[in-house]
Design a protein around this motif. Sequence first.
Motif, short mmCIF file in Angstrom:
data_model
loop_
_atom_site.label_atom_id
_atom_site.label_comp_id
_atom_site.label_asym_id
_atom_site.label_seq_id
_atom_site.Cartn_x
_atom_site.Cartn_y
_atom_site.Cartn_z
N GLY A 79 132.30 15.14 91.05
CA GLY A 79 131.42 15.63 89.98
C GLY A 79 132.12 16.62 89.08
O GLY A 79 131.97 16.58 87.85
N GLU A 80 132.92 17.50 89.67
CA GLU A 80 133.63 18.50 88.88
C GLU A 80 134.66 17.85 87.97
O GLU A 80 134.86 18.29 86.82
N ILE A 81 135.32 16.81 88.47
CA ILE A 81 136.30 16.10 87.63
C ILE A 81 135.61 15.44 86.45
O ILE A 81 136.08 15.52 85.31
N TYR A 82 134.47 14.80 86.71
CA TYR A 82 133.73 14.18 85.60
C TYR A 82 133.28 15.25 84.60
O TYR A 82 133.28 15.02 83.39
N GLU A 83 132.90 16.40 85.12
CA GLU A 83 132.52 17.50 84.21
C GLU A 83 133.69 17.92 83.34
O GLU A 83 133.55 18.12 82.13
N ILE A 84 134.85 18.08 83.97
CA ILE A 84 136.05 18.49 83.22
C ILE A 84 136.35 17.47 82.12
O ILE A 84 136.79 17.83 81.02
#
Length: 613
Positions: A79-84
Amino acid sequence: MKSTIHIFLLIATLVISACGPTLVGRSSFPEAEPGSSLFLKAEQAYRSSAYPKALQLYNDYLSRYPEGDSAPKALMREGEIYEIQNEYQTARNVYQFVVDNFPESPLAPKAMSRILSTYYSEGRYKDVIRAADSFLRHPVGLRKSEGIYTILGDTYMAMDSPINAVYFYAKANTSPMAAGERERRDRLKSAVRGLSNEDILSLLERVQDQTTRGYLAFQMGHNDIDAERYDSAIRTLTQYISMFPDHEHRADAEAMLQNIEGELAQFDYGRHTIGCLLPLTGSYKLYGNRALRGVELALKHAAAGDAIQMIVKDTGSNDGQAEVAVGELAQANVSVIIGPIITAEAAAMAAQDVGIPMIVLSQKENVTDIGDYIFRNFITPEVQVRALASYAVENLGVNHFAVLYPDEKYGTTFRDLFWQEAASRGASVTAVEPYDVNQTDFAGPIRKLARNRGDFQAIFIPDAPSKTGLILPQLAFHNVRGVHLLGTNLWHSDKLVQMAKEFGQGAILPEVFFTESSLPKVIDFVREFRTAYGETPGFIEALAYDTTMMLLEVFSRPAVRNPEAVREALLSLLPYQGVTGLTAFDETGDVRKSLYMLRLDGNQFVELGSSQF
């Protein structure tokens, strides 16, 4: 245990690019391999910002070990990678999967916060608020809500609503050791600096967190200093130090108090000038000169060295003359204006324009609505009705009333106010009858009341003595007996005694000043006035006297040195016990008073006590 089919459905939903994970069946799981080595490789790639590689490795881990101990963390990393990569919707899908499928994981509350953060990053503030409301109803959100409240605070700050931001930051401020607590408090303090004192007072009624309450109290004192409300600042900062001795701004507050004292030491507080704006000529000169005597008598009580001056201007009962007089008083740097009596509206508008507090001696309707510098000290219909209804319900036990009233503005105003006041106290008006102001035979409306005689215990008649003196005998003639007779202060008249005779016995009314009162303060005032002027004071003299005495109390405060400070001091003045009862001002500047309650006994009125304040 989570089934592999759930993980498969998640990945099928989340993946919108070729790099998405592919799951294999449970039979392919290495029985002896927990997957820690694979997860560690994914973490190393993530920390090296090799996000495509990290994403592939996390996908590999999830497809091999969908129920592994690190599955929630792997999903959070995805999820954090997609956010980035600004793929916010995909990130939300991942985070929501964590919430739904791993509710017992300590990462579930963080997943909720990250969902809100994605909306925040997109500027979708209404969606943040909507989703946060849903999460706070969820067991996971309720269990650990600091993150949700923090993002709500950030959202309201972005929406330029610091009052709501502070409220939610304070809600988040429940765990002193929570991660990000220092940054949150910095944002909290920034939000507090954007608050007005009105906002702060509202928050102090709702916020429980003591650290936040300390910031609010300190900011209120800071706001007072900025607005040169030094008396209020001294009071607020002193209370802050007393209530929050270990708060981070204590030293700042002490320094601010010292600075105020240094500033104030430069001024001579004994010098105030009172402006008097009264009709000393014209049709109402009798009332103007009586009021002036009350002011003069009060000024004799000024403390030695106070050097309080008075400038008197004649309104001549003329609006234009009153407006000019206000301008002249402003040029003379008066601290406050007492009056006028008749030209209240025009003078009040002029005083508001120049920023000088004015205490009108008038019952002019809505006069204090003109502005925040306008006050009133007078007996109004509202004050009378409040006192009368209160006494009738609380002391006489009346819960059903009749109203017999003249069909004109005075009568209908008192009828409506009495009806509302009775209802607010749990009583009711069960019979209402009007009469023509020109009639002298009241048989018609009285017969209608008589038909409902069993429905009321008291009858309220808001009219002058000349008309009431005709009505009371006719009530008895038509057998409306055994009820309490209630009237306005106009009934306090020898004419009513002479006309009503035995039919007016026991009548009860409110009054703003009673010369025959047994109160020591009234006895002293009457004696002093008679000595000075050779006559007995009336209610105008008494009201003007009390108004001036209240101002002397205000002037005794060291920080009251300008009209703005006078205005603030009047609004915060504790109920003043004067010869016209307890007096204070509400938030609009209108008067709040306790009145004398009088009863007609024989040929005289006797004091029953005072109404509730």
